[in-house]
Motif scaffolding. Sequence first.
Motif, mmCIF file in Angstrom:
data_model
loop_
_atom_site.group_PDB
_atom_site.id
_atom_site.type_symbol
_atom_site.label_atom_id
_atom_site.label_comp_id
_atom_site.label_asym_id
_atom_site.label_seq_id
_atom_site.Cartn_x
_atom_site.Cartn_y
_atom_site.Cartn_z
ATOM 1 N N VAL A 48 0.826 -1.199 0.000
ATOM 2 C CA VAL A 48 0.000 0.000 0.000
ATOM 3 C C VAL A 48 0.863 1.253 0.000
ATOM 4 N N SER A 49 1.816 1.285 0.927
ATOM 5 C CA SER A 49 2.666 2.457 1.051
ATOM 6 C C SER A 49 3.909 2.098 1.852
ATOM 7 N N CYS A 50 4.966 2.897 1.667
ATOM 8 C CA CYS A 50 6.185 2.676 2.434
ATOM 9 C C CYS A 50 6.867 4.011 2.699
ATOM 10 N N ILE A 51 7.732 4.016 3.713
ATOM 11 C CA ILE A 51 8.422 5.236 4.105
ATOM 12 C C ILE A 51 9.825 4.879 4.569
ATOM 13 N N SER A 52 10.773 5.732 4.236
ATOM 14 C CA SER A 52 12.155 5.493 4.628
ATOM 15 C C SER A 52 12.339 5.694 6.132
ATOM 16 N N SER A 53 13.479 5.294 6.633
ATOM 17 C CA SER A 53 13.732 5.374 8.074
ATOM 18 C C SER A 53 13.673 6.804 8.594
ATOM 19 N N SER A 54 14.120 7.743 7.787
ATOM 20 C CA SER A 54 14.101 9.150 8.196
ATOM 21 C C SER A 54 12.753 9.813 7.959
ATOM 22 N N GLY A 55 11.938 9.195 7.126
ATOM 23 C CA GLY A 55 10.661 9.782 6.748
ATOM 24 C C GLY A 55 10.743 10.703 5.555
ATOM 25 N N SER A 56 11.917 10.828 4.966
ATOM 26 C CA SER A 56 12.102 11.787 3.876
ATOM 27 C C SER A 56 11.616 11.259 2.537
ATOM 28 N N LYS A 65 -2.955 6.404 -4.122
ATOM 29 C CA LYS A 65 -2.346 7.726 -4.262
ATOM 30 C C LYS A 65 -3.400 8.824 -4.184
ATOM 31 N N GLY A 66 -3.090 9.858 -3.420
ATOM 32 C CA GLY A 66 -4.012 10.959 -3.253
ATOM 33 C C GLY A 66 -5.051 10.736 -2.176
ATOM 34 N N ARG A 67 -5.158 9.518 -1.669
ATOM 35 C CA ARG A 67 -6.136 9.201 -0.616
ATOM 36 C C ARG A 67 -5.467 8.807 0.696
ATOM 37 N N PHE A 68 -4.328 8.131 0.618
ATOM 38 C CA PHE A 68 -3.631 7.644 1.812
ATOM 39 C C PHE A 68 -2.358 8.469 2.028
ATOM 40 N N THR A 69 -1.995 8.640 3.292
ATOM 41 C CA THR A 69 -0.758 9.326 3.638
ATOM 42 C C THR A 69 -0.026 8.531 4.709
ATOM 43 N N ILE A 70 1.227 8.199 4.430
ATOM 44 C CA ILE A 70 2.047 7.492 5.404
ATOM 45 C C ILE A 70 2.936 8.498 6.122
ATOM 46 N N ASN A 84 -8.110 8.209 3.664
ATOM 47 C CA ASN A 84 -9.281 9.020 3.377
ATOM 48 C C ASN A 84 -10.014 8.481 2.161
ATOM 49 N N SER A 85 -11.250 8.918 1.996
ATOM 50 C CA SER A 85 -12.068 8.530 0.838
ATOM 51 C C SER A 85 -12.061 7.022 0.635
ATOM 52 N N LEU A 86 -12.281 6.317 1.705
ATOM 53 C CA LEU A 86 -12.225 4.853 1.654
ATOM 54 C C LEU A 86 -13.368 4.301 0.819
#
Length: 122
Positions: A48-56, A65-70, A84-86
Amino acid sequence: QLQLVESGGGLVQPGGSLTLSCAASGSTLDYYGIGWFRQAPGKEREGVSCISSSGSSTNYADSVKGRFTISRDNAKHTAYLQMNSLNPEDTGVYYCNADESYGLDPFEYAYWGQGTQVTVSS
Protein backbone atom coordinates in the motif's frame (compact mmCIF):
# COMPACT_ATOMS: atom_id res chain seq x y z
CA GLN A 1 13.90 -8.20 18.60
CA LEU A 2 11.67 -5.63 16.96
CA GLN A 3 7.95 -6.15 17.55
CA LEU A 4 5.18 -4.30 15.73
CA VAL A 5 1.58 -3.84 16.80
CA GLU A 6 -1.03 -2.31 14.52
CA SER A 7 -4.17 -0.58 15.74
CA GLY A 8 -6.89 1.71 14.47
CA GLY A 9 -8.78 -0.61 12.17
CA GLY A 10 -12.54 -0.93 12.19
CA LEU A 11 -15.74 -0.59 10.23
CA VAL A 12 -16.20 2.60 8.22
CA GLN A 13 -18.69 3.74 5.60
CA PRO A 14 -17.61 4.43 2.03
CA GLY A 15 -16.08 7.88 1.82
CA GLY A 16 -14.97 7.75 5.43
CA SER A 17 -11.53 7.91 7.01
CA LEU A 18 -9.37 5.88 9.34
CA THR A 19 -5.89 6.29 10.74
CA LEU A 20 -3.86 3.18 11.41
CA SER A 21 -0.98 3.16 13.86
CA CYS A 22 2.02 0.85 14.04
CA ALA A 23 3.74 0.86 17.42
CA ALA A 24 7.23 -0.59 17.71
CA SER A 25 8.85 -2.12 20.76
CA GLY A 26 11.96 -4.14 21.52
CA SER A 27 14.17 -1.94 19.38
CA THR A 28 14.32 1.59 18.14
CA LEU A 29 12.38 2.25 14.97
CA ASP A 30 14.87 4.86 13.75
CA TYR A 31 16.86 2.49 11.56
CA TYR A 32 13.94 0.76 9.87
CA GLY A 33 11.95 1.50 6.79
CA ILE A 34 8.23 0.88 7.23
CA GLY A 35 5.77 -0.63 4.80
CA TRP A 36 2.02 -0.97 5.00
CA PHE A 37 0.44 -3.93 3.25
CA ARG A 38 -3.07 -5.27 2.99
CA GLN A 39 -4.68 -8.56 2.17
CA ALA A 40 -8.28 -9.05 1.16
CA PRO A 41 -9.97 -12.47 1.38
CA GLY A 42 -8.89 -14.67 -1.50
CA LYS A 43 -6.33 -12.16 -2.72
CA GLU A 44 -2.57 -11.84 -2.47
CA ARG A 45 -0.98 -9.44 -0.05
CA GLU A 46 -0.33 -6.11 -1.76
CA GLY A 47 1.85 -3.15 -0.94
CA VAL A 48 0.00 0.00 0.00
CA SER A 49 2.67 2.46 1.05
CA CYS A 50 6.18 2.68 2.43
CA ILE A 51 8.42 5.24 4.11
CA SER A 52 12.15 5.49 4.63
CA SER A 53 13.73 5.37 8.07
CA SER A 54 14.10 9.15 8.20
CA GLY A 55 10.66 9.78 6.75
CA SER A 56 12.10 11.79 3.88
CA SER A 57 11.00 9.36 1.17
CA THR A 58 7.61 7.76 0.61
CA ASN A 59 5.93 5.65 -2.03
CA TYR A 60 2.32 4.65 -2.69
CA ALA A 61 0.46 2.08 -4.70
CA ASP A 62 -1.44 3.68 -7.58
CA SER A 63 -4.73 2.53 -6.04
CA VAL A 64 -4.24 4.71 -2.95
CA LYS A 65 -2.35 7.73 -4.26
CA GLY A 66 -4.01 10.96 -3.25
CA ARG A 67 -6.14 9.20 -0.62
CA PHE A 68 -3.63 7.64 1.81
CA THR A 69 -0.76 9.33 3.64
CA ILE A 70 2.05 7.49 5.40
CA SER A 71 4.03 9.13 8.17
CA ARG A 72 6.15 8.30 11.16
CA ASP A 73 7.21 9.71 14.50
CA ASN A 74 10.49 8.08 15.46
CA ALA A 75 10.46 9.74 18.88
CA LYS A 76 7.22 7.86 19.61
CA HIS A 77 8.40 4.69 17.82
CA THR A 78 5.22 4.80 15.77
CA ALA A 79 4.24 4.88 12.12
CA TYR A 80 0.87 5.89 10.73
CA LEU A 81 -1.33 5.40 7.71
CA GLN A 82 -3.98 8.05 7.24
CA MET A 83 -6.69 6.70 4.93
CA ASN A 84 -9.28 9.02 3.38
CA SER A 85 -12.07 8.53 0.84
CA LEU A 86 -12.22 4.85 1.65
CA ASN A 87 -14.10 2.52 -0.67
CA PRO A 88 -15.09 -1.15 -0.35
CA GLU A 89 -12.03 -2.20 -2.37
CA ASP A 90 -9.89 -0.97 0.54
CA THR A 91 -11.30 -3.69 2.78
CA GLY A 92 -8.74 -6.12 4.15
CA VAL A 93 -6.29 -6.89 6.91
CA TYR A 94 -3.63 -4.19 7.06
CA TYR A 95 -0.13 -5.11 8.15
CA CYS A 96 2.78 -2.99 9.26
CA ASN A 97 6.23 -4.24 8.29
CA ALA A 98 9.75 -3.10 9.04
CA ASP A 99 13.16 -3.69 7.55
CA GLU A 100 16.43 -1.88 7.00
CA SER A 101 15.32 -1.02 3.49
CA TYR A 102 11.83 -0.17 2.28
CA GLY A 103 9.61 -0.83 -0.71
CA LEU A 104 6.25 -2.27 -1.76
CA ASP A 105 7.37 -5.89 -2.00
CA PRO A 106 6.25 -7.76 1.13
CA PHE A 107 9.09 -10.25 0.80
CA GLU A 108 11.60 -7.47 1.46
CA TYR A 109 10.56 -7.20 5.09
CA ALA A 110 11.89 -9.16 8.05
CA TYR A 111 9.47 -7.92 10.72
CA TRP A 112 5.68 -8.13 10.58
CA GLY A 113 2.84 -7.04 12.79
CA GLN A 114 -0.25 -9.15 13.45
CA GLY A 115 -2.53 -6.99 11.32
CA THR A 116 -5.65 -4.93 11.89
CA GLN A 117 -8.95 -5.40 10.06
CA VAL A 118 -10.35 -2.58 7.96
CA THR A 119 -13.85 -3.01 6.61
CA VAL A 120 -15.44 -0.43 4.32
CA SER A 121 -19.14 -1.05 3.99
CA SER A 122 -22.45 0.75 4.20
